[in-house]
Design a protein around this motif. Structure first.
Motif, PDB file in Angstrom:
ATOM      1  N   GLU A  15       0.793  -1.087   0.043  1.00 13.88           N
ATOM      2  CA  GLU A  15      -0.106  -0.030   0.015  1.00 13.88           C
ATOM      3  C   GLU A  15       0.739   1.417  -0.088  1.00 13.88           C
ATOM      4  O   GLU A  15       0.435   1.945  -0.707  1.00 13.88           O
ATOM      5  N   LEU A  16       1.826   1.309   0.764  1.00 14.18           N
ATOM      6  CA  LEU A  16       2.808   2.469   0.925  1.00 14.18           C
ATOM      7  C   LEU A  16       4.287   2.178   0.911  1.00 14.18           C
ATOM      8  O   LEU A  16       4.723   1.440   1.335  1.00 14.18           O
ATOM      9  N   SER A  17       4.732   3.119  -0.127  1.00 14.57           N
ATOM     10  CA  SER A  17       6.470   3.257   0.182  1.00 14.57           C
ATOM     11  C   SER A  17       6.704   4.511   0.492  1.00 14.57           C
ATOM     12  O   SER A  17       6.275   5.449   0.078  1.00 14.57           O
ATOM     13  N   ILE A  18       7.606   4.379   1.513  1.00 17.25           N
ATOM     14  CA  ILE A  18       8.304   5.827   2.132  1.00 17.25           C
ATOM     15  C   ILE A  18       9.563   5.743   1.673  1.00 17.25           C
ATOM     16  O   ILE A  18      10.331   5.195   1.741  1.00 17.25           O
ATOM     17  N   VAL A  19       9.823   6.717   0.756  1.00 14.91           N
ATOM     18  CA  VAL A  19      11.134   7.094   0.056  1.00 14.91           C
ATOM     19  C   VAL A  19      11.990   8.281   0.657  1.00 14.91           C
ATOM     20  O   VAL A  19      11.311   9.414   0.617  1.00 14.91           O
ATOM     21  N   MET A  20      12.967   8.069   0.855  1.00 12.96           N
ATOM     22  CA  MET A  20      13.871   9.132   1.240  1.00 12.96           C
ATOM     23  C   MET A  20      15.107   9.186   0.586  1.00 12.96           C
ATOM     24  O   MET A  20      15.779   8.445   0.417  1.00 12.96           O
ATOM     25  N   PRO A  21      15.324  10.518  -0.065  1.00 15.88           N
ATOM     26  CA  PRO A  21      16.829  10.773  -0.807  1.00 15.88           C
ATOM     27  C   PRO A  21      18.014  10.763   0.259  1.00 15.88           C
ATOM     28  O   PRO A  21      17.699  11.405   1.155  1.00 15.88           O
ATOM     29  N   CYS A  22      18.902  10.293  -0.049  1.00 21.05           N
ATOM     30  CA  CYS A  22      20.114  10.231   1.065  1.00 21.05           C
ATOM     31  C   CYS A  22      21.582  10.541   0.180  1.00 21.05           C
ATOM     32  O   CYS A  22      21.953   9.931  -0.789  1.00 21.05           O
ATOM     33  N   LEU A  23      22.111  11.271   0.956  1.00 24.64           N
ATOM     34  CA  LEU A  23      23.504  11.793   0.496  1.00 24.64           C
ATOM     35  C   LEU A  23      24.293  12.341   1.698  1.00 24.64           C
ATOM     36  O   LEU A  23      23.981  13.348   2.321  1.00 24.64           O
ATOM     37  N   ASN A  24      24.779  11.104   2.217  1.00 23.08           N
ATOM     38  CA  ASN A  24      25.649  11.319   3.738  1.00 23.08           C
ATOM     39  C   ASN A  24      24.674  11.655   5.016  1.00 23.08           C
ATOM     40  O   ASN A  24      24.908  13.009   5.485  1.00 23.08           O
ATOM     41  N   GLU A  25      23.796  11.138   5.171  1.00 23.88           N
ATOM     42  CA  GLU A  25      22.754  11.323   6.234  1.00 23.88           C
ATOM     43  C   GLU A  25      22.981  10.431   7.338  1.00 23.88           C
ATOM     44  O   GLU A  25      22.020  10.232   8.135  1.00 23.88           O
ATOM     45  N   ALA A  26      24.158  10.074   7.466  1.00 26.39           N
ATOM     46  CA  ALA A  26      24.389   9.034   8.792  1.00 26.39           C
ATOM     47  C   ALA A  26      23.899   9.749   9.971  1.00 26.39           C
ATOM     48  O   ALA A  26      23.427   8.681  10.877  1.00 26.39           O
ATOM     49  N   GLU A  27      23.911  10.954  10.409  1.00 25.24           N
ATOM     50  CA  GLU A  27      23.728  11.618  11.668  1.00 25.24           C
ATOM     51  C   GLU A  27      21.992  11.488  11.852  1.00 25.24           C
ATOM     52  O   GLU A  27      21.808  11.199  13.335  1.00 25.24           O
ATOM     53  N   SER A  43       0.167   1.916  12.719  1.00 24.60           N
ATOM     54  CA  SER A  43      -1.048   2.235  11.830  1.00 24.60           C
ATOM     55  C   SER A  43      -1.630   0.851  10.964  1.00 24.60           C
ATOM     56  O   SER A  43      -2.725   1.125  10.000  1.00 24.60           O
ATOM     57  N   ASN A  44      -0.718  -0.234  11.194  1.00 24.92           N
ATOM     58  CA  ASN A  44      -1.340  -1.389  10.281  1.00 24.92           C
ATOM     59  C   ASN A  44      -1.047  -0.968   8.797  1.00 24.92           C
ATOM     60  O   ASN A  44      -2.172  -1.865   8.142  1.00 24.92           O
ATOM     61  N   VAL A  45      -0.020  -0.439   8.419  1.00 22.65           N
ATOM     62  CA  VAL A  45      -0.196  -0.121   6.825  1.00 22.65           C
ATOM     63  C   VAL A  45       0.985  -1.153   6.359  1.00 22.65           C
ATOM     64  O   VAL A  45       2.034  -1.139   6.863  1.00 22.65           O
ATOM     65  N   ALA A  46       0.638  -1.917   5.355  1.00 24.53           N
ATOM     66  CA  ALA A  46       1.422  -2.588   4.521  1.00 24.53           C
ATOM     67  C   ALA A  46       2.499  -1.808   3.773  1.00 24.53           C
ATOM     68  O   ALA A  46       1.990  -1.235   2.829  1.00 24.53           O
ATOM     69  N   GLY A  47       3.745  -1.841   4.284  1.00 21.91           N
ATOM     70  CA  GLY A  47       4.433  -0.706   3.601  1.00 21.91           C
ATOM     71  C   GLY A  47       6.006  -1.050   3.493  1.00 21.91           C
ATOM     72  O   GLY A  47       6.312  -1.999   4.040  1.00 21.91           O
ATOM     73  N   GLU A  48       6.711  -0.277   2.948  1.00 22.81           N
ATOM     74  CA  GLU A  48       8.232  -0.574   2.947  1.00 22.81           C
ATOM     75  C   GLU A  48       8.961   0.852   2.980  1.00 22.81           C
ATOM     76  O   GLU A  48       8.206   2.170   2.933  1.00 22.81           O
ATOM     77  N   ILE A  49      10.155   0.789   3.415  1.00 23.55           N
ATOM     78  CA  ILE A  49      10.749   2.235   3.526  1.00 23.55           C
ATOM     79  C   ILE A  49      12.194   1.979   2.293  1.00 23.55           C
ATOM     80  O   ILE A  49      12.805   1.051   2.348  1.00 23.55           O
ATOM     81  N   ILE A  50      12.253   2.992   1.552  1.00 22.60           N
ATOM     82  CA  ILE A  50      13.232   2.962   0.716  1.00 22.60           C
ATOM     83  C   ILE A  50      14.263   4.066   0.777  1.00 22.60           C
ATOM     84  O   ILE A  50      13.827   5.425   0.839  1.00 22.60           O
ATOM     85  N   ILE A  51      15.415   3.933   0.962  1.00 24.10           N
ATOM     86  CA  ILE A  51      16.577   4.886   0.861  1.00 24.10           C
ATOM     87  C   ILE A  51      17.206   5.013  -0.377  1.00 24.10           C
ATOM     88  O   ILE A  51      17.684   3.947  -1.001  1.00 24.10           O
ATOM     89  N   ALA A  52      16.923   6.115  -1.248  1.00 25.77           N
ATOM     90  CA  ALA A  52      17.445   6.226  -2.500  1.00 25.77           C
ATOM     91  C   ALA A  52      18.867   7.067  -2.344  1.00 25.77           C
ATOM     92  O   ALA A  52      18.925   8.271  -2.219  1.00 25.77           O
ATOM     93  N   ASP A  66      20.573  -1.722   8.315  1.00 24.33           N
ATOM     94  CA  ASP A  66      20.589  -2.363   9.574  1.00 24.33           C
ATOM     95  C   ASP A  66      19.280  -1.903  10.422  1.00 24.33           C
ATOM     96  O   ASP A  66      18.949  -2.606  11.209  1.00 24.33           O
ATOM     97  N   HIS A  67      18.602  -0.814  10.096  1.00 21.81           N
ATOM     98  CA  HIS A  67      17.297  -0.684  10.268  1.00 21.81           C
ATOM     99  C   HIS A  67      16.125  -0.891   9.625  1.00 21.81           C
ATOM    100  O   HIS A  67      15.116  -0.474   9.999  1.00 21.81           O
ATOM    101  N   GLY A  68      16.436  -1.852   8.627  1.00 23.00           N
ATOM    102  CA  GLY A  68      15.162  -2.421   7.897  1.00 23.00           C
ATOM    103  C   GLY A  68      14.542  -1.701   6.626  1.00 23.00           C
ATOM    104  O   GLY A  68      13.577  -2.077   6.017  1.00 23.00           O
ATOM    105  N   ALA A  69      15.601  -0.809   6.177  1.00 18.98           N
ATOM    106  CA  ALA A  69      15.195  -0.383   4.911  1.00 18.98           C
ATOM    107  C   ALA A  69      15.926  -0.960   3.906  1.00 18.98           C
ATOM    108  O   ALA A  69      16.755  -1.608   3.902  1.00 18.98           O
ATOM    109  N   ARG A  70      15.117  -0.601   2.483  1.00 15.36           N
ATOM    110  CA  ARG A  70      15.727  -1.315   1.389  1.00 15.36           C
ATOM    111  C   ARG A  70      16.490  -0.042   0.731  1.00 15.36           C
ATOM    112  O   ARG A  70      16.028   1.193   0.563  1.00 15.36           O
TER     113      ARG A  70
END
Length: 396
Positions: A15-27, A43-52, A66-70
């Motif tokens: 249902e949901l993909s949460i997408v975050m752009p990333c360039l040196n965001e280790a902090e 919220s019981n939403v079937a989803g995923e987390i994507i780090i671009a 390590d935190h379960g994102a793709r």
């Protein structure tokens, strides 16, 4: 480069993909992912987390895993490129995108999901409605950049969005994929809103909060450079405001002034206008006319190439009537009128034995004649360019 319209539809959709752009965001990356994970769980939403990831060198990729994102590696540089890559890899029916700097709260996405489930195709966060914490947004952005660019966007494209550049937004993945978004820089934020508005997508806003990001380094955003890129994009996608309106004003002021001064000097108050003013007004007329022609040709080209830009019934009627032949005839008529005046002046000069003439009277008449010849030539060349566009279409 992977594009949004190249999404693999064979993958089973969440249902949901949460997408975050990333360039040196280790902090800040871990806390953003954890908040997004907590939202999906609570919220019981079937989803995923994507780090671009856009080429991080600080270990952000491993933190994300390590935190379960793709993690999706996006080699093409730029904010827009990273998001295009991340969205293209998403499997969710809906996508919510947001910066990975902990300035947005990924644990509170219900307002976005409610609007998306109700059928809205693009749901923008509005930081000015939800609240901006002290120090979260530079004063230049808060009081000048965002309000001005958002106002221009609303005016140019009749968009309901009051915060064009909010980094937290949700959308229907398939609907936005159909917009063929392609800008690779920060102007990607504007492109999404502009194209969604022009295509008649259901667009709405929800309040969201902005807090000071958790990074110790400066942001990637460069105020003046990226602000200009946003403004340039808005102008290019609106030939009415870039060419037509300024060109029309310049043409009308120039042509009326040129014609009035052909009758004699003009005095307004303590200011007098004569031959030198007539020369500059004629130049203004030519520039303004060129702007109007550019607006027409740009709009025709954009529509032929599939770009969605504001149009009207009046323009549609005009487009049906103009062609290489009609433009050539109109241009030749203008040129001929100017040429006839020039010939008459030459005959008068010859009848006077090619002697000295009254410079004021002669030049005052020669300027409009020369202007008509210039406008005629511009019209003919514009018609030829229109013919080139038509030939290109026939080859396809």
């Amino acid at each position: 480069m992977k594009t949004l319209d190249s999404v693999d539809e064979t993958v089973a959709a969440l249902e949901l993909s949460i997408v975050m752009p990333c360039l040196n965001e280790a902090e800040t990356l871990a806390v953003c992912i954890d908040k997004a994970q907590s939202y999906l769980e609570q919220s019981n939403v079937a989803g995923e987390i994507i780090i671009a990831d856009n080429g991080s060198t600080d270990g952000s990729q491993q933190i994300a895993r390590d935190h379960g994102a793709r993690v999706v590696d996006v080699p093409d540089k730029g904010y827009g490129a990273a998001l295009i890559g991340g969205i293209a890899a998403a499997r969710g029916s809906y996508v919510i995108m947001g910066d990975a700097d902990d300035s947005y709260d990924f644990s509170d996405l219900d307002p976005f999901m409610e609007r998306l489930r109700d059928g809205d195709e693009l749901v923008m966060g509005n930081r000015f409605l939800g609240g901006i914490e002290p120090g979260a947004m530079p004063p230049l952005h808060k009081y000048l950049g965002n309000p001005v660019l958002s106002t221009i966007g609303r005016l140019f494209f009749r968009s309901p969005i009051r915060d064009f550049h909010c980094g937290l937004r949700g959308f229907n993945r398939q609907s936005i994929a159909g917009l063929h978004l392609q800008t690779t820089g920060m102007e990607f934020a504007s492109e999404m809103v502009v194209k969604a508005s022009l295509e008649g997508r259901r667009v709405s806003e929800v309040p969201t909060t902005l807090k000071k990001d958790g990074r110790s380094r400066p942001p990637h955003l460069r105020s003046w450079r990226d602000g200009w890129r946003h403004l340039r994009f808005l102008l290019i996608f609106s030939p009415r405001w870039l060419f037509l309106f300024p060109g029309t004003v310049a043409f009308l002021v120039g042509i009326l002034g040129t014609l009035f001064l052909s009758l004699g000097p003009l005095v307004i108050g303590d200011v007098g206008f004569d031959l030198s003013s007539q020369v500059y007004l004629a130049a203004l007329t030519s520039v303004g006319y060129q702007g109007v022609l550019f607006a027409i040709l740009t709009k025709i080209y954009a529509q032929h190439e599939g770009f969605r830009i504001p149009r009207s019934r009046n323009f549609d009627r005009l487009e049906r009537r103009i062609s290489l032949e009609s433009s050539a005839l109109a241009g030749l008529a203008l040129f001929a009128i100017g040429l006839v005046v020039a010939i008459v002046q030459f005959c008068l000069w010859a009848s006077a034995g090619f002697g000295a003439l009254d410079a004021g009277v002669t030049v005052r008449t020669a300027i409009p004649a020369a202007l008509l010849m210039i406008l005629g030539a511009q019209t003919v060349m514009a018609g030829m360019f229109l013919g080139v566009l038509s030939v290109g279409l026939k080859r396809r």
